[in-house]
Motif scaffolding. Structure first.
Motif, PDB file in Angstrom:
ATOM      1  N   LEU A  12       0.837  -1.194   0.000  1.00  0.00           N
ATOM      2  CA  LEU A  12       0.000   0.000   0.000  1.00  0.00           C
ATOM      3  C   LEU A  12       0.875   1.248   0.000  1.00  0.00           C
ATOM      4  N   GLY A  13       1.907   1.252   0.852  1.00  0.00           N
ATOM      5  CA  GLY A  13       2.821   2.387   0.886  1.00  0.00           C
ATOM      6  C   GLY A  13       3.607   2.529  -0.399  1.00  0.00           C
ATOM      7  N   LEU A  98     -13.654   3.835   2.346  1.00  0.00           N
ATOM      8  CA  LEU A  98     -13.819   5.252   2.016  1.00  0.00           C
ATOM      9  C   LEU A  98     -12.567   5.817   1.356  1.00  0.00           C
ATOM     10  N   PHE A  99     -11.399   5.578   1.981  1.00  0.00           N
ATOM     11  CA  PHE A  99     -10.164   6.120   1.434  1.00  0.00           C
ATOM     12  C   PHE A  99      -9.784   5.437   0.130  1.00  0.00           C
ATOM     13  N   GLY A 100     -10.126   4.149   0.001  1.00  0.00           N
ATOM     14  CA  GLY A 100      -9.868   3.453  -1.252  1.00  0.00           C
ATOM     15  C   GLY A 100     -10.679   4.040  -2.391  1.00  0.00           C
ATOM     16  N   LEU A 101     -11.955   4.332  -2.122  1.00  0.00           N
ATOM     17  CA  LEU A 101     -12.824   4.907  -3.154  1.00  0.00           C
ATOM     18  C   LEU A 101     -12.372   6.317  -3.538  1.00  0.00           C
ATOM     19  N   THR A 102     -11.829   7.070  -2.579  1.00  0.00           N
ATOM     20  CA  THR A 102     -11.323   8.400  -2.928  1.00  0.00           C
ATOM     21  C   THR A 102     -10.098   8.304  -3.829  1.00  0.00           C
ATOM     22  N   ARG A 103      -9.269   7.277  -3.609  1.00  0.00           N
ATOM     23  CA  ARG A 103      -8.104   7.088  -4.476  1.00  0.00           C
ATOM     24  C   ARG A 103      -8.549   6.758  -5.897  1.00  0.00           C
ATOM     25  N   LEU A 104      -9.680   6.060  -6.035  1.00  0.00           N
ATOM     26  CA  LEU A 104     -10.186   5.711  -7.359  1.00  0.00           C
ATOM     27  C   LEU A 104     -11.008   6.844  -7.971  1.00  0.00           C
ATOM     28  N   SER A 105     -11.164   7.943  -7.219  1.00  0.00           N
ATOM     29  CA  SER A 105     -11.950   9.098  -7.659  1.00  0.00           C
ATOM     30  C   SER A 105     -13.424   8.776  -7.806  1.00  0.00           C
ATOM     31  N   VAL A 106     -13.883   7.720  -7.141  1.00  0.00           N
ATOM     32  CA  VAL A 106     -15.308   7.396  -7.130  1.00  0.00           C
ATOM     33  C   VAL A 106     -16.054   8.425  -6.283  1.00  0.00           C
ATOM     34  N   MET A 107     -15.377   8.942  -5.269  1.00  0.00           N
ATOM     35  CA  MET A 107     -15.952   9.984  -4.425  1.00  0.00           C
ATOM     36  C   MET A 107     -14.847  10.933  -3.988  1.00  0.00           C
ATOM     37  N   ARG A 108     -15.248  12.114  -3.570  1.00  0.00           N
ATOM     38  CA  ARG A 108     -14.279  13.121  -3.158  1.00  0.00           C
ATOM     39  C   ARG A 108     -13.710  12.794  -1.778  1.00  0.00           C
ATOM     40  N   GLU A 109     -12.490  13.273  -1.554  1.00  0.00           N
ATOM     41  CA  GLU A 109     -11.879  13.099  -0.244  1.00  0.00           C
ATOM     42  C   GLU A 109     -12.657  13.935   0.770  1.00  0.00           C
ATOM     43  N   VAL A 210      -7.180   0.128  -4.965  1.00  0.00           N
ATOM     44  CA  VAL A 210      -7.603  -1.274  -5.054  1.00  0.00           C
ATOM     45  C   VAL A 210      -7.098  -2.059  -3.848  1.00  0.00           C
ATOM     46  N   VAL A 211      -5.843  -1.819  -3.449  1.00  0.00           N
ATOM     47  CA  VAL A 211      -5.296  -2.510  -2.281  1.00  0.00           C
ATOM     48  C   VAL A 211      -6.106  -2.176  -1.033  1.00  0.00           C
ATOM     49  N   MET A 212      -6.461  -0.918  -0.847  1.00  0.00           N
ATOM     50  CA  MET A 212      -7.233  -0.506   0.320  1.00  0.00           C
ATOM     51  C   MET A 212      -8.622  -1.144   0.316  1.00  0.00           C
ATOM     52  N   ILE A 213      -9.243  -1.214  -0.845  1.00  0.00           N
ATOM     53  CA  ILE A 213     -10.574  -1.819  -0.940  1.00  0.00           C
ATOM     54  C   ILE A 213     -10.511  -3.309  -0.636  1.00  0.00           C
ATOM     55  N   LEU A 214      -9.492  -3.989  -1.148  1.00  0.00           N
ATOM     56  CA  LEU A 214      -9.338  -5.419  -0.852  1.00  0.00           C
ATOM     57  C   LEU A 214      -9.120  -5.642   0.646  1.00  0.00           C
ATOM     58  N   MET A 215      -8.323  -4.774   1.274  1.00  0.00           N
ATOM     59  CA  MET A 215      -8.129  -4.870   2.725  1.00  0.00           C
ATOM     60  C   MET A 215      -9.445  -4.654   3.468  1.00  0.00           C
ATOM     61  N   ALA A 216     -10.233  -3.688   2.980  1.00  0.00           N
ATOM     62  CA  ALA A 216     -11.517  -3.395   3.611  1.00  0.00           C
ATOM     63  C   ALA A 216     -12.460  -4.597   3.509  1.00  0.00           C
ATOM     64  N   LEU A 217     -12.493  -5.222   2.343  1.00  0.00           N
ATOM     65  CA  LEU A 217     -13.362  -6.390   2.149  1.00  0.00           C
ATOM     66  C   LEU A 217     -12.926  -7.544   3.051  1.00  0.00           C
ATOM     67  N   LYS A 218     -11.629  -7.754   3.161  1.00  0.00           N
ATOM     68  CA  LYS A 218     -11.117  -8.819   4.023  1.00  0.00           C
ATOM     69  C   LYS A 218     -11.476  -8.559   5.482  1.00  0.00           C
ATOM     70  N   MET A 219     -11.271  -7.329   5.938  1.00  0.00           N
ATOM     71  CA  MET A 219     -11.564  -6.991   7.325  1.00  0.00           C
ATOM     72  C   MET A 219     -13.069  -7.025   7.584  1.00  0.00           C
TER      73      MET A 219
END
Length: 228
Positions: A12-13, A98-109, A210-219
């Motif tokens: 992620l980093g 939330l932060f994953g979707l902002t990285r994908l520009s699906v929603m604003r930060e 994508v990495v953040m979203i996958l982590m979110a789904l796993k958690m």
């Protein structure tokens, strides 16, 4: 926590390098970059890693305190402990998503990220000014510590993951892995490699999202298994 979690946080980093260069690049040029030497960069990033890692331990410890309070009554409170853990994982998963979707520009930060700026802390600007005037390595280390508190969606995603561990040691290790992953690209800033990272910043944002979203789904999956 397993090696996959640590590897995911490191990636992620690393994959967020384009975002990091866009956000932190001007700071690198303005402070350690102006010296023309390598060691100020090392001390600056060591300071950032120190801040991120400490915050990871604090977030993990906060989760641990909440889970511990729910299990304080002994065996009869184990169900409450599981409930708290499940809720913590859901909250952490929600922030990661939330932060994953902002990285994908699906929603604003979210606008409240700016409200969390350390510039609101009394004395922060004065301390920052003092650090920028110090040409010694200790000054750049302190500067890195201070600027590590600046709002960043990527780092907040890592801290959300640390909260979900409900364990201070695990939270520390996870965010340490993340912060170390951010270092290579920023150290290479000012070289030809940084131009490549900047050129592909959008792709970098997509990969980190994508990495953040996958982590979110796993958690989130773990949380639902615990709660249901």
């Amino acid at each position: 926590m397993d090696r996959l979690d640590l590897g995911g946080m490191f990636m992620l980093g690393l994959l967020g390098t384009g975002h990091c260069i866009g956000m932190c690049g001007p700071l690198i040029f303005a402070f350690p970059g102006r010296t023309g030497k390598f060691m100020p960069h090392v001390w600056y990033h060591l300071g950032r890693v120190t801040t991120y890692t400490a915050l990871g331990g604090i977030m993990g410890g906060l989760g641990q305190m909440l889970a511990g309070a729910a299990t304080g009554g002994g065996a009869g409170s184990l169900g409450g402990g599981a409930l708290v853990m499940g809720v913590l994982w859901l909250v952490a998963a929600a922030f990661l998503m939330l932060f994953g979707l902002t990285r994908l520009s699906v929603m604003r930060e979210p606008g409240w990220l700016a409200a969390l700026s350390p510039e609101r802390i009394p004395g922060f600007k004065r301390a920052l000014h003092g650090a920028t005037q110090d040409q010694h390595t200790a000054g750049f280390y302190f500067l890195g510590i201070l600027l590590g508190f600046l709002p960043c969606g990527l780092s907040y995603g890592a801290l959300a993951q640390a909260l979900g561990t409900a364990n201070a040691a695990q939270g520390t290790l996870l965010v340490l892995a993340f912060s170390v992953g951010t270092v290579p690209g920023l150290v290479l800033l000012g070289t030809g490699a940084s131009a490549i990272f900047s050129r592909y910043r959008r792709q970098s944002d997509i990969l980190s999202g994508v990495v953040m979203i996958l982590m979110a789904l796993k958690m989130g999956h773990k949380a639902m298994k615990m709660l249901l």
